[in-house]
Design a protein around this motif. Structure first.
Motif, PDB file in Angstrom:
ATOM      1  N   GLU A  54      -8.605  -2.496   2.250  1.00 49.40           N
ATOM      2  CA  GLU A  54      -7.971  -1.307   2.842  1.00 49.40           C
ATOM      3  C   GLU A  54      -8.831  -0.773   3.994  1.00 49.40           C
ATOM      4  O   GLU A  54      -8.411  -0.754   5.144  1.00 49.40           O
TER       5      GLU A  54
ATOM      6  N   TYR B 199       0.139  14.672   5.990  1.00 46.33           N
ATOM      7  CA  TYR B 199      -0.342  13.762   4.950  1.00 46.33           C
ATOM      8  C   TYR B 199       0.851  13.122   4.259  1.00 46.33           C
ATOM      9  O   TYR B 199       1.668  13.807   3.657  1.00 46.33           O
TER      10      TYR B 199
ATOM     11  N   TYR C  95     -10.215  10.151   3.304  1.00 48.41           N
ATOM     12  CA  TYR C  95     -10.125  10.187   1.846  1.00 48.41           C
ATOM     13  C   TYR C  95     -11.570  10.155   1.373  1.00 48.41           C
ATOM     14  O   TYR C  95     -12.194   9.106   1.258  1.00 48.41           O
TER      15      TYR C  95
ATOM     16  N   LYS D 234     -10.996   6.835  -3.619  1.00 46.10           N
ATOM     17  CA  LYS D 234      -9.968   5.973  -4.200  1.00 46.10           C
ATOM     18  C   LYS D 234      -9.780   4.657  -3.454  1.00 46.10           C
ATOM     19  O   LYS D 234      -9.400   3.651  -4.039  1.00 46.10           O
TER      20      LYS D 234
ATOM     21  N   LEU E 251      -1.719   5.119   2.906  1.00 42.36           N
ATOM     22  CA  LEU E 251      -2.792   4.880   3.874  1.00 42.36           C
ATOM     23  C   LEU E 251      -2.265   4.283   5.171  1.00 42.36           C
ATOM     24  O   LEU E 251      -2.630   4.718   6.264  1.00 42.36           O
TER      25      LEU E 251
ATOM     26  N   ASN F 133      -5.663  14.743   1.594  1.00 39.45           N
ATOM     27  CA  ASN F 133      -4.943  15.339   0.476  1.00 39.45           C
ATOM     28  C   ASN F 133      -5.628  16.659   0.101  1.00 39.45           C
ATOM     29  O   ASN F 133      -6.611  16.689  -0.631  1.00 39.45           O
TER      30      ASN F 133
ATOM     31  N   ASP G 114       0.837  -1.199   0.000  1.00 38.43           N
ATOM     32  CA  ASP G 114       0.000   0.000   0.000  1.00 38.43           C
ATOM     33  C   ASP G 114       0.872   1.251   0.000  1.00 38.43           C
ATOM     34  O   ASP G 114       1.917   1.274   0.651  1.00 38.43           O
ATOM     35  N   GLY G 115       0.429   2.244  -0.733  1.00 40.22           N
ATOM     36  CA  GLY G 115       1.180   3.508  -0.775  1.00 40.22           C
ATOM     37  C   GLY G 115       2.322   3.428  -1.759  1.00 40.22           C
ATOM     38  O   GLY G 115       3.332   4.130  -1.638  1.00 40.22           O
ATOM     39  N   SER G 116       2.154   2.575  -2.796  1.00 39.44           N
ATOM     40  CA  SER G 116       3.301   2.276  -3.654  1.00 39.44           C
ATOM     41  C   SER G 116       3.791   3.470  -4.476  1.00 39.44           C
ATOM     42  O   SER G 116       4.907   3.437  -4.979  1.00 39.44           O
ATOM     43  N   SER G 117       2.980   4.518  -4.584  1.00 42.63           N
ATOM     44  CA  SER G 117       3.507   5.692  -5.298  1.00 42.63           C
ATOM     45  C   SER G 117       4.639   6.341  -4.501  1.00 42.63           C
ATOM     46  O   SER G 117       5.345   7.216  -4.999  1.00 42.63           O
TER      47      SER G 117
ATOM     48  N   TYR H  49      -6.796  18.236  -3.421  1.00 39.94           N
ATOM     49  CA  TYR H  49      -8.047  17.965  -4.140  1.00 39.94           C
ATOM     50  C   TYR H  49      -9.207  18.820  -3.636  1.00 39.94           C
ATOM     51  O   TYR H  49     -10.360  18.532  -3.946  1.00 39.94           O
TER      52      TYR H  49
ATOM     53  N   ARG I 197     -10.079   1.182  -1.299  1.00 36.48           N
ATOM     54  CA  ARG I 197     -10.860  -0.038  -1.487  1.00 36.48           C
ATOM     55  C   ARG I 197     -11.449  -0.516  -0.158  1.00 36.48           C
ATOM     56  O   ARG I 197     -10.760  -0.505   0.878  1.00 36.48           O
TER      57      ARG I 197
HETATM   58  P1  FDP Z   1      -1.034   4.477  -3.616  1.00 35.42           P
HETATM   59  O1  FDP Z   1      -1.902   4.921  -4.743  1.00 35.42           O
HETATM   60  O2  FDP Z   1       0.312   5.141  -3.599  1.00 35.42           O
HETATM   61  O3  FDP Z   1      -0.928   2.969  -3.500  1.00 35.42           O
HETATM   62  O4  FDP Z   1      -4.382   2.834  -1.810  1.00 35.42           O
HETATM   63  C1  FDP Z   1      -3.847   3.754  -2.567  1.00 35.42           C
HETATM   64  C2  FDP Z   1      -3.079   4.889  -1.911  1.00 35.42           C
HETATM   65  O5  FDP Z   1      -1.735   4.936  -2.244  1.00 35.42           O
HETATM   66  C3  FDP Z   1      -3.162   4.969  -0.374  1.00 35.42           C
HETATM   67  O6  FDP Z   1      -2.143   4.264   0.285  1.00 35.42           O
HETATM   68  C4  FDP Z   1      -3.056   6.447  -0.097  1.00 35.42           C
HETATM   69  O7  FDP Z   1      -3.700   6.814   1.109  1.00 35.42           O
HETATM   70  C5  FDP Z   1      -3.729   7.068  -1.289  1.00 35.42           C
HETATM   71  O8  FDP Z   1      -3.682   6.095  -2.348  1.00 35.42           O
HETATM   72  C6  FDP Z   1      -3.053   8.319  -1.760  1.00 35.42           C
HETATM   73  O9  FDP Z   1      -3.780   8.852  -2.789  1.00 35.42           O
HETATM   74  P2  FDP Z   1      -3.537  10.347  -3.350  1.00 35.42           P
HETATM   75  O10 FDP Z   1      -2.219  10.324  -4.017  1.00 35.42           O
HETATM   76  O11 FDP Z   1      -4.678  10.561  -4.272  1.00 35.42           O
HETATM   77  O12 FDP Z   1      -3.590  11.276  -2.163  1.00 35.42           O
END
Ligand code: FDP
Length: 342
Positions: free
Chosen positions: A287, A248, A268, A281, A252, A216, A124-127, A219, A283
């Motif tokens: 999640e 933030y 969120y 966003k 998640l 966030n 989770d949070g892979s970005s 948005y 799930r």
């Molecule tokens: P990510 O896309 O990086 O996997 O579940 C998706 C999630 O991260 C959550 O961990 C996080 O809370 C959320 O998306 C972040 O979304 P935003 O970039 O839209 O804030």
């Protein structure tokens, strides 16, 4: 060897803790205990790989997109297959579901099926991966509804109230595993020198005095009036509100973990950013629901803005939901604003 910094009064490994918990349930067969133990072990493998992320060729993204249309990062795949491989052959599960797979992940025919269902968000949070920032793994376990054979979709589409176990691993300054089996929330920190998860946070309760709000804010222009006004409330700008500080991470697990330990609210919400995602966003099944179970066990509350997350009857595996989670008083205040202003 433990260094002088290790201040634990009692050394409680995760194994020992799970076994002690099992004693509270005399009817327990030990299946859940070993399942949890293996999840902790899978978490250690993932942690070991995330710790080497910058050194070996696993940083960055693959050329694939998952069922959510999001680009799959290499570490996502590694985490996904690690959890799968720890659990496919044990005879404990009737099936699995993951963020990375569209349908149920069946137990291979050559292995027996069991009485539990495992859902997980492998990474989770892979970005955040490429920026060396907090990421996590979320897991949840239900008892199957069907009686035998491969798990069917009804086994997976259960409301969070039916959860047997929920937890997460957080890969950050240190690696922690936090879980509940319905008797409080307990946190274990991985001691990398011995490879053990040791109890460091017994019976976690969300502090009554909230510290942070977390959303966030980028948005803001897509929010409904209820969310905008509630945000003013937590900023102390409306309705005699709180004047909380803001944090933030965008992961998640990280944002929830901080909220659990510091008090406050993470949300969120539903927004108008993307018409194909009217419910935000996140799930529901792998999640929001597991974290909602943890929040309630720690004295908090989680809502979709209108009802408890744990009472929602899921309609599909990858269903999204707005999420408001943290101190009960704040989450109920958010519900109040949404009821009043939409
Ligand atoms: P990510 O896309 O990086 O996997 O579940 C998706 C999630 O991260 C959550 O961990 C996080 O809370 C959320 O998306 C972040 O979304 P935003 O970039 O839209 O804030």
């Amino acid at each position: 060897m433990y260094g002088p910094g290790l201040q634990l009064k009692q050394i409680m490994t995760i194994e020992r803790h799970i076994l002690e918990e099992q004693k509270i349930h005399p009817e327990a067969t030990g299946t859940l205990t070993t399942l949890l133990y293996d999840l902790a072990l899978a978490g250690k493998f993932i942690a070991a790989n995330t710790a080497r992320a910058g050194l070996v060729e696993i940083l960055g993204s693959t050329d694939e997109y998952n069922v959510q249309g999001e680009q799959v990062m290499k570490l996502d795949q590694l985490a996904d297959s690690t959890i799968y491989r720890f659990n496919d052959h044990t005879g404990r599960l009737a099936g699995m579901a993951s963020e990375e797979h569209e349908g149920i992940i069946p137990i291979p025919d050559k292995y027996p099926t069991g009485k539990y269902i495992l859902l997980f968000d492998p990474l989770d949070g892979s970005s955040n991966i490429d920026y060396n920032t907090t990421i996590g793994t979320i897991f949840s376990v239900y008892r199957r509804i069907s009686s035998e054979g491969p798990g069917v979709i009804e086994d997976f589409l259960q409301p969070g109230r039916n959860l047997v176990v929920a937890g997460y691993l957080i890969y950050s300054v240190s690696t922690m595993l936090v879980y509940t089996s319905g008797t409080g929330v307990h946190g274990f920190t991985l001691d990398p020198s011995v490879g053990e998860c040791l109890l460091t946070h017994n019976d976690i309760r969300i502090p009554e005095k909230p510290k942070y709000y977390s959303i966030n804010q980028g948005y803001e222009r897509y929010w409904g009036e209820g969310v905008s006004r509630f945000t003013k409330y937590v900023q102390g700008l409306e309705g005699g509100g709180k004047s909380l500080s803001s944090r933030y991470i965008g992961s998640l697990v990280g944002d929830f973990h901080r909220t659990l330990l510091s008090g406050g609210i993470f949300y969120y919400p539903a927004d108008h950013k993307d018409p194909s995602k009217p419910d935000g966003k996140l799930r529901l099944l792998y999640e929001a629901a597991p974290l909602a179970f943890i929040a309630e066990q720690a004295g908090g509350y989680a809502s979709n803005g209108r009802q408890s997350i744990l009472d929602i009857q899921p309609q599909s595996l990858h269903q999204r939901t707005p999420l408001f989670i943290g101190n009960r008083e704040l989450v109920e205040k958010a519900e109040e604003y949404i009821r009043r202003y939409g």
